[in-house]
Motif scaffolding. Structure first.
Motif, PDB file in Angstrom:
ATOM      1  N   LEU A1383      41.885  34.116  52.115  1.00 27.13           N
ATOM      2  CA  LEU A1383      43.240  34.760  51.747  1.00 27.13           C
ATOM      3  C   LEU A1383      44.090  34.469  53.094  1.00 27.13           C
ATOM      4  CD1 LEU A1383      43.027  37.959  49.392  1.00 27.13           C
ATOM      5  CD2 LEU A1383      44.668  34.995  48.595  1.00 27.13           C
ATOM      6  N   ALA A1384      43.201  35.381  54.292  1.00 21.73           N
ATOM      7  CA  ALA A1384      44.012  34.639  55.867  1.00 21.73           C
ATOM      8  C   ALA A1384      43.938  33.293  56.039  1.00 21.73           C
ATOM      9  CB  ALA A1384      42.702  36.047  56.773  1.00 21.73           C
ATOM     10  N   ASP A1385      42.859  32.590  55.981  1.00 22.77           N
ATOM     11  CA  ASP A1385      42.618  31.129  56.091  1.00 22.77           C
ATOM     12  C   ASP A1385      44.264  30.394  55.336  1.00 22.77           C
ATOM     13  OD1 ASP A1385      41.824  29.792  57.515  1.00 22.77           O
ATOM     14  OD2 ASP A1385      40.120  28.180  55.864  1.00 22.77           O
ATOM     15  N   GLN A1389      47.162  28.402  57.252  1.00 16.84           N
ATOM     16  CA  GLN A1389      47.959  27.200  56.425  1.00 16.84           C
ATOM     17  C   GLN A1389      48.895  27.163  56.510  1.00 16.84           C
ATOM     18  OE1 GLN A1389      46.014  24.310  56.709  1.00 16.84           O
ATOM     19  NE2 GLN A1389      43.554  25.086  56.577  1.00 16.84           N
ATOM     20  N   HIS A1390      50.110  28.515  55.461  1.00 13.43           N
ATOM     21  CA  HIS A1390      50.642  28.086  55.928  1.00 13.43           C
ATOM     22  C   HIS A1390      52.140  28.043  56.200  1.00 13.43           C
ATOM     23  CE1 HIS A1390      54.569  28.917  53.268  1.00 13.43           C
ATOM     24  NE2 HIS A1390      54.306  29.647  53.865  1.00 13.43           N
ATOM     25  N   GLN A1391      51.408  28.679  57.178  1.00 15.36           N
ATOM     26  CA  GLN A1391      52.452  29.335  58.831  1.00 15.36           C
ATOM     27  C   GLN A1391      52.646  27.926  59.382  1.00 15.36           C
ATOM     28  OE1 GLN A1391      50.265  32.633  60.608  1.00 15.36           O
ATOM     29  NE2 GLN A1391      52.106  33.642  58.894  1.00 15.36           N
ATOM     30  N   ARG A1393      52.403  24.731  58.090  1.00 15.05           N
ATOM     31  CA  ARG A1393      53.027  24.092  57.937  1.00 15.05           C
ATOM     32  C   ARG A1393      54.643  24.216  57.444  1.00 15.05           C
ATOM     33  NH1 ARG A1393      48.793  24.205  53.127  1.00 15.05           N
ATOM     34  NH2 ARG A1393      50.077  25.596  52.347  1.00 15.05           N
ATOM     35  N   GLN A1394      54.631  25.206  57.648  1.00 16.74           N
ATOM     36  CA  GLN A1394      56.479  25.711  58.427  1.00 16.74           C
ATOM     37  C   GLN A1394      56.866  25.774  59.718  1.00 16.74           C
ATOM     38  OE1 GLN A1394      57.268  26.680  54.665  1.00 16.74           O
ATOM     39  NE2 GLN A1394      58.566  28.154  55.409  1.00 16.74           N
ATOM     40  N   LEU A1395      55.468  26.254  60.529  1.00 23.23           N
ATOM     41  CA  LEU A1395      55.740  25.518  61.332  1.00 23.23           C
ATOM     42  C   LEU A1395      56.189  23.805  61.812  1.00 23.23           C
ATOM     43  CD1 LEU A1395      53.783  27.618  64.227  1.00 23.23           C
ATOM     44  CD2 LEU A1395      55.787  27.217  64.187  1.00 23.23           C
ATOM     45  N   CYS A1396      56.079  23.119  61.295  1.00 29.08           N
ATOM     46  CA  CYS A1396      55.378  21.942  61.945  1.00 29.08           C
ATOM     47  C   CYS A1396      56.851  21.032  60.981  1.00 29.08           C
ATOM     48  CB  CYS A1396      54.462  21.364  61.046  1.00 29.08           C
ATOM     49  SG  CYS A1396      53.142  21.025  60.891  1.00 29.08           S
ATOM     50  N   LYS A1397      57.540  21.801  60.036  1.00 33.25           N
ATOM     51  CA  LYS A1397      58.651  20.915  59.236  1.00 33.25           C
ATOM     52  C   LYS A1397      59.884  21.218  60.731  1.00 33.25           C
ATOM     53  CE  LYS A1397      58.216  23.482  54.385  1.00 33.25           C
ATOM     54  NZ  LYS A1397      58.920  23.609  54.273  1.00 33.25           N
ATOM     55  N   PRO A1398      60.180  21.524  61.439  1.00 33.62           N
ATOM     56  CA  PRO A1398      61.596  21.481  62.037  1.00 33.62           C
ATOM     57  C   PRO A1398      61.395  20.907  63.632  1.00 33.62           C
ATOM     58  CG  PRO A1398      60.668  23.710  62.673  1.00 33.62           C
ATOM     59  CD  PRO A1398      60.129  23.229  61.476  1.00 33.62           C
ATOM     60  N   THR A1399      59.649  20.095  63.511  1.00 37.85           N
ATOM     61  CA  THR A1399      59.295  19.777  65.201  1.00 37.85           C
ATOM     62  C   THR A1399      59.786  18.666  65.317  1.00 37.85           C
ATOM     63  OG1 THR A1399      57.508  19.617  64.964  1.00 37.85           O
ATOM     64  CG2 THR A1399      57.669  21.432  65.776  1.00 37.85           C
ATOM     65  N   ALA A1400      61.131  18.395  65.608  1.00 45.53           N
ATOM     66  CA  ALA A1400      61.234  16.898  65.312  1.00 45.53           C
ATOM     67  C   ALA A1400      62.080  16.007  66.780  1.00 45.53           C
ATOM     68  CB  ALA A1400      63.055  16.749  64.788  1.00 45.53           C
ATOM     69  N   ASP A1401      61.446  17.469  67.862  1.00 47.56           N
ATOM     70  CA  ASP A1401      61.755  16.367  69.344  1.00 47.56           C
ATOM     71  C   ASP A1401      60.459  16.917  70.018  1.00 47.56           C
ATOM     72  OD1 ASP A1401      63.493  19.336  68.286  1.00 47.56           O
ATOM     73  OD2 ASP A1401      63.299  18.962  70.999  1.00 47.56           O
ATOM     74  N   GLY A1402      59.928  15.700  69.534  1.00 48.67           N
ATOM     75  CA  GLY A1402      58.549  15.660  71.055  1.00 48.67           C
ATOM     76  C   GLY A1402      57.350  16.917  71.054  1.00 48.67           C
ATOM     77  N   ALA A1412      45.313  24.731  65.828  1.00 45.15           N
ATOM     78  CA  ALA A1412      45.581  25.042  64.435  1.00 45.15           C
ATOM     79  C   ALA A1412      44.026  24.215  63.517  1.00 45.15           C
ATOM     80  CB  ALA A1412      46.654  25.111  63.388  1.00 45.15           C
ATOM     81  N   GLU A1413      44.614  23.225  63.765  1.00 44.73           N
ATOM     82  CA  GLU A1413      43.738  21.516  63.518  1.00 44.73           C
ATOM     83  C   GLU A1413      42.310  21.269  63.933  1.00 44.73           C
ATOM     84  OE1 GLU A1413      45.772  18.097  64.122  1.00 44.73           O
ATOM     85  OE2 GLU A1413      47.907  19.255  62.682  1.00 44.73           O
ATOM     86  N   GLN A1414      42.233  21.833  65.251  1.00 49.23           N
ATOM     87  CA  GLN A1414      41.292  22.038  65.766  1.00 49.23           C
ATOM     88  C   GLN A1414      39.797  23.481  65.381  1.00 49.23           C
ATOM     89  OE1 GLN A1414      41.411  22.841  70.098  1.00 49.23           O
ATOM     90  NE2 GLN A1414      42.055  20.320  70.186  1.00 49.23           N
ATOM     91  N   SER A1415      40.714  24.295  65.416  1.00 50.49           N
ATOM     92  CA  SER A1415      39.832  25.638  64.843  1.00 50.49           C
ATOM     93  C   SER A1415      39.316  25.158  62.917  1.00 50.49           C
ATOM     94  CB  SER A1415      40.736  26.787  65.148  1.00 50.49           C
ATOM     95  OG  SER A1415      41.610  27.692  64.050  1.00 50.49           O
ATOM     96  N   LEU A1416      40.758  24.808  62.318  1.00 50.25           N
ATOM     97  CA  LEU A1416      40.115  24.762  61.080  1.00 50.25           C
ATOM     98  C   LEU A1416      39.282  23.580  60.347  1.00 50.25           C
ATOM     99  CD1 LEU A1416      43.648  24.696  59.520  1.00 50.25           C
ATOM    100  CD2 LEU A1416      42.162  26.101  58.834  1.00 50.25           C
ATOM    101  N   SER A1417      39.010  22.528  61.364  1.00 48.21           N
ATOM    102  CA  SER A1417      37.793  21.789  61.587  1.00 48.21           C
ATOM    103  C   SER A1417      36.435  22.014  61.667  1.00 48.21           C
ATOM    104  CB  SER A1417      37.941  20.685  62.483  1.00 48.21           C
ATOM    105  OG  SER A1417      37.932  20.508  63.875  1.00 48.21           O
ATOM    106  N   GLY A1418      36.631  22.782  62.837  1.00 45.01           N
ATOM    107  CA  GLY A1418      35.478  24.055  63.787  1.00 45.01           C
ATOM    108  C   GLY A1418      34.706  24.413  62.415  1.00 45.01           C
TER     109      GLY A1418
END
Length: 1510
Positions: A1383-1385, A1389-1391, A1393-1402, A1412-1418
């Motif tokens: 559940l924590a995982d 993941q959900h958070q 995805r939310q973070l990724c949405k608004p980052t249009a600039d750089g 996050a990706e590194q820790s998940l891939s680990g």
């Protein structure tokens, strides 16, 4: 104008001998604050035809403190090179084409005061400092030479244009030396003659001495110039003239061949229009020179009030000069001139540029001596900008130097048509607002709370409102009158009144017709109209809608309130900003869409701008106010607070904003789109305004002392800088002057240097605290005093910081020279002024009746006339006639010989004279003679001139006068920060409480307590209050021991002990515990003694710890714990199982290590602590059971773990002694569990070997009954004992065969690292394996066999570990943990995805993603085999519920006491089977496999199950 914005630059720096310079071809540079501004002059300036040919083209930025010197290289081919010196200790060489530093040096240790680029040597730059050190620096070879000629302050130096090794240096005390740098700085000539600061040195442009017709005879007629020291004639020094300008008001021409002065020019006292010369102007003289290249018989100099003179040197006996700009009035500088620079333009015009204290740079045509053009500048932050709505193109600028500038931006003939208004301002101008309809009517507000009205078309001083704000004026606005001003008839009241908002949070309404009347606080009307009872918010901004019907108020809490006229009914509150509102702006009314006029933009200390559309609110007319929490548009992009907003009058919905991030931003608000960003300023922006005529043009002002005019179409950036760019801007801002105080001696004279240095300390911002004064304000008062001679002398001396009385003293010298010839002259050279003045005072006391005395020393005729007037007055029979009265009035000194009334008049005149000359003590003496003691005291009190003497005489005038005088003197002493003396005087009139309160409020606590103790009753509450207040201050400052004394003094012993213990070291804690014990605070004493013992424990000071615990009887139990801990630590140390970094001081009773451990412990308790009766044991148990420690984790420090462990073991041993076996078992299990939970296997095994040397059988016998409540606890204890033996057995088998042990170890590690959330990690291989397995390889084979037989017993006992009940419970617990982790995982993941949405600039915002990706891939890498379909949320919830239900069904006894991990034990057994097949019976193997298959449905055990069960 090209792409560069037009700029009003900062003022050139004051009091520097050379901080501006120019080179042929038309490039001029001047130092302003920490940078140098470059101006292109002449045809190359690309100026608009018809306007003056000059343009500011850039800035050299790099110094961090004031630039004190600036010089170009005057060598053809390298005119692009220049040098600067600064108070930051560096000399930098620049290339002006690239505006970058070529090289720099920081050789000087002291403040650099002079700089020159040699006109003869291409790469030589010479600099001098305040301690007299000169450095020659050769640029091309990066070499330098250190010269120390004289230990005096250098003020200027100039390299000879004819001899490459000669340099002339001018010092602060008037000495001039010429040195030869090729001879290590040997002095060729020492030129004496000036007796004050040397401001300027100019070499004659022609070598030789034929250009001036000066012959030897003429020189001999000048006895006042003493001969200089002439050294042997050197060919180098032959033939050249040198001119020097000094503060002593003379210019001297010196001959280098003769080494002496040949001509002296004294500055003329020019009568200026508007009265005579103010004596203080001479105090502030700066005499700078320029010797024109093509005119060696002419010399240009500055004069007292800013005039420039062209001297004719052809006839040395006639002082002949021509005044610059003599025909046209008002073209000259109005204050002293600091620098003169010649400049030859591309079209061969000979120009002269001058910089002055009046903040103007002027350019003069040397052919006509007329002023060609003026470049105005700013001496403070540009706080406010406002375009006149009537006189289009008139821009008012409010500046921190105490002046308002009016810039006519439409002038065709002059780009910089700027007028200055300074009268009546006297402080930083922080707010401006033009009257909407009345021509030339400008309202201004200042830093000190003043509100005034200027008529810019007249020369009258401004009208000032009689009501001041308590703090800075933030905003001014014209709006319709509201009650009470609105109550008059149409003709009785103005159509518009002035509203001002101040830093204290109040908005005042001023009536412009009656500024002398009281202004009205509109809060009263708001309260009455809206029936408000609560405290109104602090207002920070006011803005009226253009139609005058709606008013907006911005507040400190970020809210904005909208009111409707005439009674200010609250119709709406906007809760959008959450920080102080800085600016509100309403959209204009003349756009194509009328509804846009309801748009209101606002900015606050947050970086976001909000735009609200208030059309529905304003038109709805609802009864109760509405609250708005959603903006119409949001403009985000700035990175610091918003200070100013302005709507474009040419567009619909276009807005410009100014921010502390150093940029101005243009927005399309309707689209929420940033359009362009201006980054020209080098500081925080304060104000911005749109040009009323040019839709592309904007003006902005900032704390870099600049106002820029810039075009939106020319900007390369579209949005404010983010990330790295804003860091660069920050660096750019950091290179501005720091507000740190200089560690320099204050100059004894020429104080304004320091005052000018203050300009770096501008305040943090308009709307925060106002900081120190800037360079303008510091000298502003002197400016008025120069123009208004009627100012009182007190102001003069306060400003110039030099006593005015210096002038008469020097005059005195001139007189005395005749009589005491040599001595005085010697004194004059050697002694500073103050000493000689003291000598003069010694010789003759000052006369009390000087005016009368001088009138009695007039000519014989006058004295004879006195006698006749006196005779007539004394002997006329009738009343004296009018003529006689008039004569007596004029000859007041005859009062000595006539009646008392005339004597009184004489005393009055003499007294006034003393006050004007700054001798109040003589005035007081005269008044005493007159018998008016009361009057003397009152006058002295009003002027703050009471003295001890006067107060001592006060009782003569009566008791009440004396009491009043002492109180007034005490008040005066407080103003002078002499609080202790003030308190003593109050005590003399028995005002003890007032004296104590005075001392206390000024933090003289020690003195206050001494007074209170001596004079008040011991039980007076004041005394206790003093102790507590002082104690609180000392405690805050960290002086705990002294604070404890204060609390003891206040009989607050508990607080004393608490504060002593605050430091937390062992000695403080021990003292605090003893103190608490003395005063009977037993509980506190015990807790502090225990803390002290624990501190000593960390230092392994066992003896000290026992002594600390011995302080308190209630800590007997803890002494037993510490004793056991000490014995156990020593035991572990001896077995080398405990790392010891520092030596330990053990108690004597730890010696001897034979016998069982428990027996040793009880023996020590008996001998050392006299513990032998069951009652004593019971008491100790009760004490210890009241203390509870938290359970251990893998992060618990080892010392803390051991202490907690020994607490449990002590309870276990005590319980055994009183035969309470149930408790003994539980406490033993707790100790084992602590070591297990912390992952410390070694300690667990040591606990087993020390406390269960024969296993658990004897405990089973003692417990007896199988159904006792302790049975589950005993089973757990036994299980852990077997669990530990099982591991030891397995490792002993793996010992001889390293490969297998490596394999085992690896498998074990893998298992523990995976199962983080389970109890498997409790075995820490890092700690246990080295110690358990090191001895193994050397073990003989037969021992191994014996062990194997022994092992059979262990393996038989293992059946106890295979508890299906426990396996089932542990499986359910694992399931719960696994579901929770999943559940924590999912949430992570959900958070993500939310973070990724608004980052249009750089990439700046993508860093958390990568992590996050590194820790998940680990985690995926760890669980490759387990990759399965994602589980739905309902499925997870179902699993969780089922597992929890299963857990609930288990009996409490099983859940209460922990048990080793059953599956872990199964795996160890199967490993042993795989290594040594004969060891494990088939039945046991089968049982282990079944348990594994049945309960390994969690990820952690699945793959092991596959390994062993297939």
């Amino acid at each position: 104008m090209g792409q560069e914005p037009r700029v009003l630059p900062p003022s050139p720096n004051w009091y520097c001998a050379r901080c501006s310079d120019a080179v042929p071809g038309g490039l001029f540079g001047f130092a302003a604050r920490t940078s140098v501004f470059l101006v292109r002059v002449g045809p190359g300036a690309d100026a608009i035809p018809g306007t003056p040919p000059f343009r500011v083209i850039g800035e050299l930025v790099g110094h961090t403190e004031r630039v004190s010197g600036f010089t170009f290289s005057h060598h053809p081919g390298q005119y692009n090179l220049c040098a600067t010196s600064s108070d930051d200790g560096t000399v930098k060489i620049w290339d002006v084409e690239t505006k970058t530093v070529v090289t720099e040096h920081a050789l000087h240790q002291h403040t650099i005061s002079a700089l020159h680029w040699s006109p003869r040597v291409k790469d030589l730059i010479v600099s001098g400092d305040e301690k007299g050190v000169v450095f020659c620096y050769w640029l091309n070879r990066n070499d330098s030479q250190h010269l120390f000629i004289e230990p005096r302050t250098i003020l200027c130096l100039t390299c000879s244009p004819h001899h490459e090794d000669l340099i002339a240096i001018g010092y602060k005390d008037g000495i001039v030396v010429i040195i030869d740098i090729s001879k290590k700085g040997e002095v060729i000539h020492r030129l004496r003659g000036h007796d004050d600061e040397i401001h300027s040195i100019a070499w004659c442009p022609l070598p030789g001495e034929d250009c001036l017709s000066i012959n030897q005879e003429e020189n001999s007629e000048e006895p006042e110039i003493p001969n200089g020291k002439v050294t042997a004639q050197t060919p180098v020094a032959k033939g050249c003239y040198l001119a020097t300008g000094s503060k002593d008001q003379t210019i001297r021409i010196w001959s280098c061949s003769r080494g002496r002065g040949v001509m002296m020019l004294k500055l003329p006292s020019l009568k200026r229009r508007g009265g005579g010369i103010d004596p203080t102007v001479k105090e502030r003289l700066w005499l700078t020179l320029h010797w024109p290249k093509d005119q060696p018989t002419q010399l240009v100099s500055s004069c007292f009030g800013g005039e420039l003179l062209l001297w004719d040197l052809t006839q040395s006996w006639r002082r002949k000069y021509t005044l610059f700009s003599a025909s046209s009035e008002g073209q000259n500088h109005s204050r002293i001139v600091f620098n003169l620079c010649p400049l030859q333009t591309e079209d061969d015009k000979q120009l002269l540029l001058s910089t002055s204290m009046d903040r103007d740079v002027k350019c003069w045509d040397m052919a006509t001596l007329e002023c060609c053009w003026t470049l105005p500048s700013l001496g403070g932050f540009a706080y406010s900008l406002a375009f006149s709505p009537v006189d289009t193109g008139c821009l008012a600028i409010g500046v921190g130097d105490g002046m308002i500038r009016i810039w006519n931006t439409l002038s065709i003939k002059n780009n910089y048509d700027v007028k200055n208004f300074w009268q009546g301002v006297k402080s930083k101008v922080t707010a401006l607002c033009w009257h909407p309809t009345k021509e030339g009517c400008l309202a201004f507000g200042t830093d000190d709370g003043k509100v005034g009205l200027y008529d810019t078309y007249s020369s009258k001083p401004p009208q000032i409102s009689s009501t001041y704000h308590k703090k800075t004026v933030y905003t001014l606005a014209w709006g319709p009158p509201v009650p009470p001003t609105a109550l008059g008839g149409e003709g009785d009241r103005p159509s518009l009144t002035l509203y001002s908002c101040g830093g204290e949070g109040i908005v005042l309404q001023h009536n412009p017709w009656k500024l002398s009347g009281e202004a009205f606080d509109i809060n009263k009307l708001i309260r009455d109209t809206n029936s408000i009872t609560y405290k109104l918010p602090v207002h920070t901004e006011i803005s009226w809608k253009a139609d005058g019907k709606i008013m907006a108020l911005g507040n400190e809490d970020g809210s904005i309130e909208i009111f409707r006229v005439p009674n200010l009914k609250l119709i709406c509150t906007i809760q959008q900003h959450h920080k102080l509102v800085n600016t509100i702006s309403w959209h204009h009314e003349h756009g194509s869409q009328p509804e846009l006029s309801y748009l209101m933009a606002s900015g606050s200390n947050n970086a976001v701008i909000y735009v609200h559309n208030l059309q529905t609110v304003i038109e709805s007319n609802s009864e109760s106010p509405v609250t708005i929490t959603e903006p119409y548009r949001t403009l985000s992009g700035h990175t610091a607070k918003i200070t100013s907003l302005a709507w474009s009058p040419h567009h619909d919905g276009r807005l410009v904003s100014a921010s502390y991030d150093g940029t101005a931003q243009v927005w399309d608000t309707l689209q929420e789109e940033p359009l362009c960003n201006f980054r020209g300023h080098r500081g925080r922006l304060f104000c911005v305004v749109w040009s009323p005529l040019d839709p592309d043009c904007i003006y902005s002002g900032a704390d870099d002392f600049c106002v820029y005019k810039w075009l939106t179409s020319m900007q390369e950036h579209s949005r404010p800088p983010q990330g790295k760019k804003s860091i660069e801007l920050e660096k750019k801002r950091l290179s501005q002057p720091k507000p740190k105080p200089k560690k320099k001696k204050k100059p004894t004279s020429r104080v304004p240097i320091k005052q000018e240095l203050c300009d770096r300390n501008e305040d943090e911002g308009v709307k925060e605290s106002s900081g120190p004064v800037e360079n303008g304000v510091s000298d502003q008062e002197t400016e008025e005093e120069a123009r208004e001679p009627e100012l009182p002398c007190a102001v003069t001396s306060a400003v110039s910081k030099e006593p005015i009385s210096c002038t008469p003293v020097s005059v005195g010298f001139e007189k005395s020279k005749v009589t005491i010839n040599n001595k005085v002259t010697l004194l004059k050279k050697e002694l500073p002024k103050e000493k000689s003045e003291a000598l003069m005072k010694k010789r003759k006391a000052r006369s009390i009746l000087p005016l009368s005395t001088s009138l009695d020393h007039r000519s014989k005729e006058e004295i004879h006339q006195d006698c006749l007037v006196l005779a007539t007055a004394k002997h006329s029979k009738a009343e004296p006639n009018e003529d006689v009265s008039a004569d007596l009035e004029e000859r007041f000194h005859l009062g000595l010989f006539t009646d008392r009334a005339t004597l009184y008049r004489m005393i009055e005149v003499e007294g006034k004279g003393h006050l004007e000359n700054g001798h109040p003590e003589l005035f007081h003496q005269l008044m005493l003679w007159k018998g008016d003691l009361k009057g003397v005291l009152r006058t002295a009190a009003e002027r703050g001139e009471l003295t001890d003497n006067l107060v001592a005489m006060a009782p003569v005038a009566g008791y009440h006068v004396w009491v009043w005088a002492v109180e007034a003197f005490a008040k005066q002493l407080c103003f002078q920060d002499q609080y202790v003396k003030a308190a003593s005087h109050l005590l003399s009139i028995h005002k003890v409480y007032e004296a104590v309160e005075l001392l206390k409020s000024n933090h003289f606590y020690r003195e206050a307590i001494a007074v209170a103790k001596a004079r008040l009753r011991p039980e007076d509450p004041i005394l206790k209050d003093l102790y507590l207040s002082w104690g609180a201050v000392l405690e805050k400052d960290g002086h705990y021991a002294l604070a404890a004394k204060c609390y003891l003094g206040a009989t607050s012993a508990y607080d004393a002990a608490k504060v002593l213990s605050k430091k937390g070291d062992a000695t403080s804690l021990r003292t605090a515990a003893e103190l608490a014990s003395i005063v009977g605070e037993n509980e506190l004493s015990a807790s502090l003694a225990l803390r002290c013992a624990q501190e000593l424990l960390l230092a392994r000071n066992w003896v000290g710890a026992q002594e600390a615990l011995h302080l308190h009887e209630s800590l007997k139990g803890q002494r037993l714990v510490f004793c056991l801990l000490e014995l156990l630590s020593k035991h572990l140390e001896e077995k080398q199982l405990l790392e010891v970094k520092s030596s330990s001081s053990y108690n004597a009773w730890t010696a001897g290590s034979e016998g069982l451990f428990v027996e040793r412990v009880t023996a020590v308790w008996k001998t050392a602590f006299s513990l032998d009766s069951p009652e004593q044991y019971q008491a100790a148990v009760r004490q210890l059971q009241s203390v509870k420690y938290p359970s251990a984790t893998s992060n618990t420090p080892s010392k803390q773990l051991l202490l907690h462990l020994c607490h449990d073991l002590t309870l276990a041993v005590l319980s055994q002694q009183v035969a309470s076996w149930d408790t003994a078992v539980e406490e033993l299990l707790r100790a084992v569990m602590r070591s297990y939970d912390s992952g410390n296997f070694t300690i667990m095994q040591e606990v087993h070997s020390a406390f269960l040397p024969e296993g658990c059988d004897h405990l089973r016998d003692k417990l007896g009954d199988h159904q006792s409540p302790t049975t589950p606890a005993f089973k757990s204890l036994e299980a852990f004992f077997i669990y530990g033996r099982l591991y030891e057995f397995w490792w002993s088998l793996s010992g001889p065969c390293p490969e297998s042990s490596i394999w085992v170890r690896a498998a074990h590690r893998r298992m523990t690292s995976v199962e983080q959330s389970q109890q498997l990690n409790n075995v820490s291989p890092e700690e246990t394996e080295p110690k358990a397995s090191q001895p193994e390889p050397s073990r003989p084979p037969e021992l191994d066999v014996r062990l194997t037989e022994e092992g059979e017993q262990i393996l038989r006992a293992c059946k106890e570990l295979f508890s299906e009940e426990h396996a089932s419970l542990q499986n359910s617990q694992r399931t719960v943990a696994e579901v929770q982790e999943t559940l924590a995982d999912m949430i992570r993941q959900h958070q993500k995805r939310q973070l990724c949405k608004p980052t249009a600039d750089g990439p700046a915002k993508n860093e958390p993603e990568q992590e996050a990706e590194q820790s998940l891939s680990g985690s995926q890498h760890q669980c490759k085999e387990e990759k399965s379909e994602p589980v739905s949320l309902p499925e997870l919830t179902k699993r969780l519920t089922e597992a929890n239900e299963r857990i609930a069904k288990f009996p409490e006894s099983i859940k209460t006491w922990p048990f080793p991990d059953v599956l872990e034990c199964c795996l160890i057994l199967l490993h042993i089977k795989s290594q040594h097949p004969g060891c494990v019976t088939h039945e046991m193997q089968q049982q282990a496999q079944e348990l594994l298959q049945k309960y390994s449905n969690t990820k952690v055990y699945k793959r092991h199950c596959q390994t062993f069960c297939t």
